[in-house]
Design an enzyme around this catalytic site. Structure first.
Site, PDB file in Angstrom:
ATOM      1  N   SER A 140     -64.209 -84.025  15.608  1.00 57.67           N
ATOM      2  CA  SER A 140     -62.775 -83.709  15.571  1.00 57.67           C
ATOM      3  C   SER A 140     -62.367 -83.327  16.990  1.00 57.67           C
ATOM      4  O   SER A 140     -63.233 -83.005  17.822  1.00 57.67           O
ATOM      5  CB  SER A 140     -62.573 -82.517  14.638  1.00 57.67           C
ATOM      6  OG  SER A 140     -61.261 -82.001  14.728  1.00 57.67           O
ATOM      7  N   TYR A 153     -64.717 -73.923  11.005  1.00 57.49           N
ATOM      8  CA  TYR A 153     -64.558 -75.374  11.211  1.00 57.49           C
ATOM      9  C   TYR A 153     -64.834 -75.724  12.676  1.00 57.49           C
ATOM     10  O   TYR A 153     -65.542 -76.681  12.970  1.00 57.49           O
ATOM     11  CB  TYR A 153     -63.134 -75.770  10.813  1.00 57.49           C
ATOM     12  CG  TYR A 153     -62.833 -77.253  10.850  1.00 57.49           C
ATOM     13  CD1 TYR A 153     -63.193 -78.082   9.786  1.00 57.49           C
ATOM     14  CD2 TYR A 153     -62.152 -77.831  11.916  1.00 57.49           C
ATOM     15  CE1 TYR A 153     -62.885 -79.438   9.803  1.00 57.49           C
ATOM     16  CE2 TYR A 153     -61.847 -79.180  11.936  1.00 57.49           C
ATOM     17  CZ  TYR A 153     -62.217 -79.983  10.874  1.00 57.49           C
ATOM     18  OH  TYR A 153     -61.913 -81.332  10.890  1.00 57.49           O
TER      19      TYR A 153
HETATM   20  P1  NAI Z   1     -60.202 -86.112   3.098  1.00 54.26           P
HETATM   21  O1  NAI Z   1     -60.249 -84.845   2.329  1.00 54.26           O
HETATM   22  O2  NAI Z   1     -59.025 -87.013   2.860  1.00 54.26           O
HETATM   23  O3  NAI Z   1     -61.522 -86.939   2.886  1.00 54.26           O
HETATM   24  C1  NAI Z   1     -62.765 -86.316   2.918  1.00 54.26           C
HETATM   25  C2  NAI Z   1     -63.614 -86.807   1.765  1.00 54.26           C
HETATM   26  O4  NAI Z   1     -64.862 -86.104   1.808  1.00 54.26           O
HETATM   27  C3  NAI Z   1     -62.993 -86.515   0.400  1.00 54.26           C
HETATM   28  O5  NAI Z   1     -62.960 -87.698  -0.374  1.00 54.26           O
HETATM   29  C4  NAI Z   1     -63.924 -85.486  -0.222  1.00 54.26           C
HETATM   30  O6  NAI Z   1     -64.020 -85.587  -1.622  1.00 54.26           O
HETATM   31  C5  NAI Z   1     -65.236 -85.774   0.487  1.00 54.26           C
HETATM   32  N1  NAI Z   1     -66.145 -84.643   0.480  1.00 54.26           N
HETATM   33  C6  NAI Z   1     -65.854 -83.355   0.735  1.00 54.26           C
HETATM   34  N2  NAI Z   1     -66.925 -82.581   0.566  1.00 54.26           N
HETATM   35  C7  NAI Z   1     -67.939 -83.405   0.214  1.00 54.26           C
HETATM   36  C8  NAI Z   1     -69.298 -83.188  -0.105  1.00 54.26           C
HETATM   37  N3  NAI Z   1     -69.828 -81.960  -0.117  1.00 54.26           N
HETATM   38  N4  NAI Z   1     -70.064 -84.261  -0.407  1.00 54.26           N
HETATM   39  C9  NAI Z   1     -69.530 -85.511  -0.440  1.00 54.26           C
HETATM   40  N5  NAI Z   1     -68.237 -85.761  -0.160  1.00 54.26           N
HETATM   41  C10 NAI Z   1     -67.454 -84.720   0.159  1.00 54.26           C
HETATM   42  O7  NAI Z   1     -60.263 -85.664   4.618  1.00 54.26           O
HETATM   43  P2  NAI Z   1     -60.371 -86.471   6.003  1.00 54.26           P
HETATM   44  O8  NAI Z   1     -59.388 -85.853   6.880  1.00 54.26           O
HETATM   45  O9  NAI Z   1     -60.354 -87.918   5.802  1.00 54.26           O
HETATM   46  O10 NAI Z   1     -61.800 -85.987   6.477  1.00 54.26           O
HETATM   47  C11 NAI Z   1     -62.819 -86.837   6.969  1.00 54.26           C
HETATM   48  C12 NAI Z   1     -63.448 -86.211   8.197  1.00 54.26           C
HETATM   49  O11 NAI Z   1     -62.495 -86.209   9.248  1.00 54.26           O
HETATM   50  C13 NAI Z   1     -63.880 -84.762   8.025  1.00 54.26           C
HETATM   51  O12 NAI Z   1     -65.141 -84.584   8.630  1.00 54.26           O
HETATM   52  C14 NAI Z   1     -62.816 -83.995   8.777  1.00 54.26           C
HETATM   53  O13 NAI Z   1     -63.290 -82.763   9.240  1.00 54.26           O
HETATM   54  C15 NAI Z   1     -62.509 -84.955   9.890  1.00 54.26           C
HETATM   55  N6  NAI Z   1     -61.240 -84.766  10.572  1.00 54.26           N
HETATM   56  C16 NAI Z   1     -60.048 -84.782   9.896  1.00 54.26           C
HETATM   57  C17 NAI Z   1     -58.868 -84.606  10.574  1.00 54.26           C
HETATM   58  C18 NAI Z   1     -57.547 -84.607   9.871  1.00 54.26           C
HETATM   59  O14 NAI Z   1     -56.531 -84.240  10.476  1.00 54.26           O
HETATM   60  N7  NAI Z   1     -57.454 -85.007   8.621  1.00 54.26           N
HETATM   61  C19 NAI Z   1     -58.839 -84.411  12.030  1.00 54.26           C
HETATM   62  C20 NAI Z   1     -60.142 -84.446  12.647  1.00 54.26           C
HETATM   63  C21 NAI Z   1     -61.280 -84.615  11.936  1.00 54.26           C
END
Ligand code: NAI
Length: 284
Positions: A140, A153
């Site tokens: 991130s 985080y």
């Molecule tokens: P999101 O919540 O839309 O998708 C994340 C997915 O990971 C979800 O489908 C969730 O069910 C799954 N997940 C969560 N915990 C889990 C576990 N213990 N085991 C298996 N699956 C699990 O969120 P997003 O934003 O797409 O997140 C993806 C990555 O991007 C994360 O690592 C987040 O920290 C990172 N990120 C997100 C940003 C944002 O603004 N949305 C910015 C920078 C990084």
């Protein structure tokens, strides 16, 4: 890099960035295993993707056993995995001084140990097969820029960046690329992380602030589209970039961080012998 015919394993592949990656990879002729903790999201994702080359696997990345089982099943059904996306992540929007041990265990369990489990599970298999491949760890901008509220985080993402950078040097001789994906704000469901917090890690340092969560949902809705993040990620892999920065707007903040480091760094004679880790870094 050649994508077609490879198999990808995407943690957190059922929503947000992971789903964007799944869509982009399928379009390149990659077989895709979507590994996620939310079964309903997996079902929806498979419906939306509507592609025989995609499968869903319900698992929790923080569990070593569940990770290994999901990897076995993915390889049994789709063939050897050579593109690994350690992407699943959660966010707890609160400061470190407001956090409990359960808060630490939950966030580090998913955001850091989830990546560690992905590395421990897949890297030996990829090395053994000798067919190269690529590992993308979703860090991130919060892996460079700290503030009070990212709290744990921030810690998890700084660690993912460090892990990724070290791994990069050790896997280079094996022809396996490593990238740290460092997005800014992305349109995703991360604001709803609380819905999947396990009961056994329920002792909170701070009660959930429902009004704040509504604001967060709005803020995330204005973020970059995951398909754009995914397109930039695939471009980064093709160019074998270590850092993949989808957002252009953080240049000045990054410069402030590095300017402070250089300003505080002592001026003086360079030692004759370099540290061993610096040598390893320069050779690759
Ligand atoms: P999101 O919540 O839309 O998708 C994340 C997915 O990971 C979800 O489908 C969730 O069910 C799954 N997940 C969560 N915990 C889990 C576990 N213990 N085991 C298996 N699956 C699990 O969120 P997003 O934003 O797409 O997140 C993806 C990555 O991007 C994360 O690592 C987040 O920290 C990172 N990120 C997100 C940003 C944002 O603004 N949305 C910015 C920078 C990084």
């Amino acid at each position: 890099k050649d994508f077609a015919g490879r198999t990808a394993f995407i943690t957190g592949g059922a929503n947000g960035i992971g789903l964007g990656l799944a869509r982009a990879l399928l379009a390149e002729g990659v077989k895709v295993a979507i590994a996620d903790i939310r079964q309903n999201s997996i079902d929806d994702a498979l419906d939306v993707l509507d592609n025989q080359e995609a499968i869903g696997l319900r698992m929790d990345v923080s569990s070593r056993e569940e990770f290994a089982e999901a990897a076995d099943e993915a390889e049994r059904r789709l063939g050897p995995v050579s593109l690994v996306f350690n992407n699943a992540g959660i966010n707890l929007f609160q400061t470190i001084d407001e956090s409990s041990y359960d808060d630490w265990d939950w966030v580090l369990g998913v955001n850091l140990h989830g990546v560690i489990n992905g590395v421990q599970t897949f890297v030996p298999r990829m090395k053994e097969r000798g067919k190269g491949g690529h590992v993308v760890n979703t860090a991130s901008m919060a892996s460079f820029l700290a503030g009070p509220v990212p709290g744990i985080y921030n810690c998890s993402k700084f660690a993912v960046r460090g892990l990724s950078e070290s791994l990069r040097y050790s896997l280079a001789p094996h022809g396996i690329g490593v990238s740290a994906l460092c997005p800014g704000l992305v349109k995703s469901h991360i604001f709803a992380s609380d819905d999947i917090r396990p009961d056994k890690l329920g002792a909170r340092g701070k009660p959930v602030d429902k009004a704040f969560n509504v604001q967060l949902a709005k803020v995330h809705d204005s973020g970059m589209n995951p398909d754009e993040v995914a397109a930039k990620t695939l471009e980064g892999i093709r160019e074998d970039k270590f850092y993949i920065f989808p957002h252009p707007e953080f240049r000045d903040e990054l410069r402030e961080v590095f300017d402070e480091i250089i300003a505080d760094y002592p001026r003086g004679e360079a030692p004759v012998e370099r540290l061993a880790f610096e040598r390893g870094r320069r050779e690759n």
